[in-house]
Design a protein around this motif. Structure first.
Motif, PDB file in Angstrom:
ATOM      1  N   LEU A  12      45.020  45.085  30.364  1.00  0.00           N
ATOM      2  CA  LEU A  12      44.843  43.759  30.922  1.00  0.00           C
ATOM      3  C   LEU A  12      45.850  43.024  31.692  1.00  0.00           C
ATOM      4  CD1 LEU A  12      42.671  41.627  28.119  1.00  0.00           C
ATOM      5  CD2 LEU A  12      41.963  42.498  30.632  1.00  0.00           C
ATOM      6  N   GLY A  13      47.123  43.225  30.957  1.00  0.00           N
ATOM      7  CA  GLY A  13      48.424  42.885  31.639  1.00  0.00           C
ATOM      8  C   GLY A  13      48.607  43.663  33.101  1.00  0.00           C
ATOM      9  N   GLU A  14      48.356  44.714  33.141  1.00  0.00           N
ATOM     10  CA  GLU A  14      48.423  45.417  34.291  1.00  0.00           C
ATOM     11  C   GLU A  14      47.877  44.995  35.580  1.00  0.00           C
ATOM     12  OE1 GLU A  14      50.839  47.796  34.895  1.00  0.00           O
ATOM     13  OE2 GLU A  14      51.457  47.702  32.645  1.00  0.00           O
ATOM     14  N   VAL A  15      46.778  44.338  35.319  1.00  0.00           N
ATOM     15  CA  VAL A  15      46.108  43.949  36.345  1.00  0.00           C
ATOM     16  C   VAL A  15      46.144  42.501  36.814  1.00  0.00           C
ATOM     17  CG1 VAL A  15      44.047  45.404  35.988  1.00  0.00           C
ATOM     18  CG2 VAL A  15      44.102  43.041  35.033  1.00  0.00           C
ATOM     19  N   ALA A  16      47.148  41.899  35.940  1.00  0.00           N
ATOM     20  CA  ALA A  16      47.471  40.479  36.302  1.00  0.00           C
ATOM     21  C   ALA A  16      48.262  40.429  37.599  1.00  0.00           C
ATOM     22  CB  ALA A  16      48.398  39.985  35.273  1.00  0.00           C
ATOM     23  N   PRO A  17      47.961  39.501  38.416  1.00  0.00           N
ATOM     24  CA  PRO A  17      48.662  39.352  39.715  1.00  0.00           C
ATOM     25  C   PRO A  17      50.044  38.909  39.343  1.00  0.00           C
ATOM     26  CG  PRO A  17      47.417  37.387  39.109  1.00  0.00           C
ATOM     27  CD  PRO A  17      46.949  38.570  38.211  1.00  0.00           C
TER      28      PRO A  17
END
Lengths: 457, 180
Positions: A12-17
């Motif tokens: 999830l964190g990887e897709v955070a802008p």
């Protein structure tokens, strides 16, 4: 398994802008830092101002060290006593906790009676102010204190004795006193008392006559030996008032408990002085009387005078005037000359009173017509004047000084100002002011922080 | 190589060191902020606020500034949650924190959606424990609360995830192992 949770969170964190950070973040941060510093300084300054203001308002604490008992002297400044110290209870007794019946205060430098009738003694060793509950002092009765012949005190020039007018208006144990029949009752024990300020011992000089004698003026000889006085026999005298008055006077020999009467005739406003041989000079606006114990010898006064405090000198009787820079001198023939003070002295349209002598000089108290301080002057016969002290205007004209403690080299000494207990009103004002100041500073700081915070974010 | 707020013998000024830190660490901070808030805009606000505060207090930071900045992220996020005004402005997901019918057969939530329905404190503890890999003691120190409280909140958070999204039970494990 929480290991799966960890993986999912990583995913999830990887897709955070990625957040855009404004380029001026650093400069805004530093500006905020400078504002914080300015705010801190402002708050500190405000607190210091509040604390400083309160400290300045409080009684002065940085007073000079108190002199030891070997250096007795007259304070260079005499302070008035707050009116609240002379408050009375319903039964006329003094209500202030500062009033004491411990009379052995030591050698004194100054004494007077407040306008409300309370005796004040300033000791010569430390400059402390003692408010005395003198036994049977006339001023203990408010009617007498406010009467036509107000009671007084007189400090001996050596500072060791205090003479005062007394009247046992409410004798202890006399339950019928309040309702006594004035015409039939015994006269009120009254006259002079002499208090030894070192031991606290009292000497009573009862002065008989009519319903009693109200002593209104007392003079010491320069060597603190003889006493002279003037006052009035009271035709009718009760605790609630007095009737007709008959002027009278007398002298008291060293250590005596009786007074030798002086016939003043109708010179009821006479001012008098006595020397160390017992010779009395009494003067009013038209006549000078000299008395050595026999028949008084009177001469007319040729000149305009204003008889108040008077002191006998080698040149005659020195009296005050309505000019604060001038003293009158009356010789044995009643001729009046004047000593005009030279030099750069304040002129307030007031008056001068002669309190004693220092060698060939006169100790003069000047009073201005306004509320400014008066001066203590050493005035020589050629008019040379030196200011050696000051007197607050609230010190009344019953002031007497221990001029025997003054020397040419050291006419006055530095002493701390009296530290009176705070009045109720002052406590309220101080606490309210403090609360207001703290609330104001806190509100200002809070408001400023919010404003700066809002501007920053 | 860790950053230092002050002289690192490179000759760089404080501003240059700050800017270098921002460039290097903003992506990682953004990820944490996003997981903490569950909202891209809130995450942006959170990171910008943390970096602004770091710049303001840069002179007081000793050594690596990242722990300081991260602590601001965590505590600021909780602080915002406490701010009713902030809640009104951003309609934080916590408003959905009221009990959701657990037996709703049609409820199918992704982990992201489920995280959004946790309280800020629950979500923060989960992020610290399972994303930042902090121990309970370390997490407690960062948040300024007791380790027991961290353990309790973590257990409640996992239990709530199981309730909100039973299909995620595999991710969060069995109740007994929730605080592992």
């Amino acid at each position: 398994m929480t290991g799966r949770l960890r993986e999912e969170l990583q995913r999830l964190g990887e897709v955070a802008p990625v957040v855009e950070v404004p380029a001026d973040t650093w400069s805004r941060g530093r500006r905020a830092r400078r504002r914080d510093q300015a705010l801190t300084l402002a708050a500190v300054a405000a607190v210091l101002a509040v604390v400083g203001g309160l400290v300045a308002w409080l009684p002065q604490r940085d007073q000079p060290p108190v002199a030891d008992t070997d250096s007795l002297g007259v304070p260079e400044r005499l302070y008035s006593v707050p009116e609240r110290m002379s408050d009375r209870r319903l039964d006329d007794t003094w209500s202030s906790g500062e009033v004491t019946d411990d009379l052995a205060v030591g050698v004194a430098a100054a004494a007077w009676v407040t306008e409300a009738g309370l005796p004040v003694v300033v000791d010569a060793a430390e400059g402390d102010y003692h408010l005395l509950d003198l036994p049977d002092f006339g001023g203990n009765n408010s009617h007498v204190a406010d009467g036509f012949t107000p009671p007084t005190v007189a400090l001996a020039p050596d500072g060791r004795s205090l003479a005062y007018s007394y009247a046992s208006l409410d004798p202890e144990g006399d339950e019928a006193f309040e309702t006594r029949d004035a015409a039939a009752a015994e006269p009120i024990p009254s006259g002079l008392r002499v208090l030894d300020l070192v031991t606290g011992d009292l000497r009573t000089v009862e002065i008989a006559g009519f319903d009693g004698t109200a002593v209104s003026q007392i003079a010491w000889s320069p060597g603190s030996t003889w006493l002279a006085w003037v006052g009035a026999h009271q035709g009718t005298w009760t605790p609630d008032g007095s009737g007709a008055e008959f002027p009278t006077g007398g002298r008291v020999a060293p250590g005596a408990t009786t007074s030798q009467p002086l016939r003043l005739g109708d010179h009821e406003s006479a001012t008098l002085a006595v020397d160390d041989t017992g010779e009395v000079w009494a003067v009013d606006e038209g006549r000078l009387v000299r008395w050595t114990g026999g028949e008084p010898r009177g001469v007319a006064v040729r000149g305009d005078i204003w008889p108040r405090h008077a002191v006998l000198t080698s040149g005659g009787l020195a009296v005050g005037t309505r000019d604060e820079l001038e003293v009158g001198l009356i010789d044995a023939r009643g001729r009046v000359s004047r000593i005009q003070a030279n030099g750069d002295l304040p002129v307030g349209g007031g008056s001068a009173e002669v309190l004693g002598t220092l060698g060939d000089d006169l100790v003069v108290r000047t009073r201005s017509a306004d509320d400014t301080d008066g001066q203590l002057l050493l005035l020589s016969t050629d008019g040379a004047a030196e200011v050696v002290g000051s007197v607050e205007p609230g010190v009344p004209d019953t002031l007497s000084l221990a001029t025997g403690l003054m020397t040419a080299e050291r006419p006055s000494v530095e002493r701390p100002a009296p530290d009176w207990p705070w009045s109720y009103e002052r406590w309220v004002l101080v606490l309210a002011g403090l609360a207001f100041a703290v609330a104001t500073v806190a509100s200002f700081v809070t408001w400023l922080r919010r404003r700066l915070k809002g501007a920053s974010t | 190589m860790p950053f230092t707020a002050h002289d690192d013998h490179s000759g760089a000024s404080a501003e240059e060191r700050f800017n270098a830190f921002v460039v290097a660490r903003t992506p990682a901070l953004s990820r944490t902020a996003y997981l903490l808030t569950g909202d891209a805009h809130l995450a942006e606000d959170l990171v910008q606020t943390a970096l602004f505060k770091a710049a303001r207090s840069w002179h007081r930071i000793e050594g690596d500034p990242e722990p300081y900045v991260r602590r601001i992220l965590y505590t600021q996020n909780v602080s915002w949650w406490r701010s009713r005004r902030r809640m009104r402005e951003h309609a934080l997901p916590e408003q959905y924190d009221a009990a959701t019918p657990a037996a709703d057969p049609d409820l199918r939530l992704t982990l992201e959606q489920a995280l959004g329905r946790l309280t800020t404190r629950q979500r923060t503890v989960l992020v610290l424990r399972y994303f930042e890999d902090l121990t309970e003691v370390q997490a407690a120190e960062v948040l300024g609360i007791g380790a027991g409280t961290v353990k309790s909140i973590g257990r409640q958070a996992l239990a709530r995830l199981r309730t909100l999204a039973p299909e995620l039970a595999e991710l969060v494990g069995e109740p007994a192992g929730g605080s592992a």
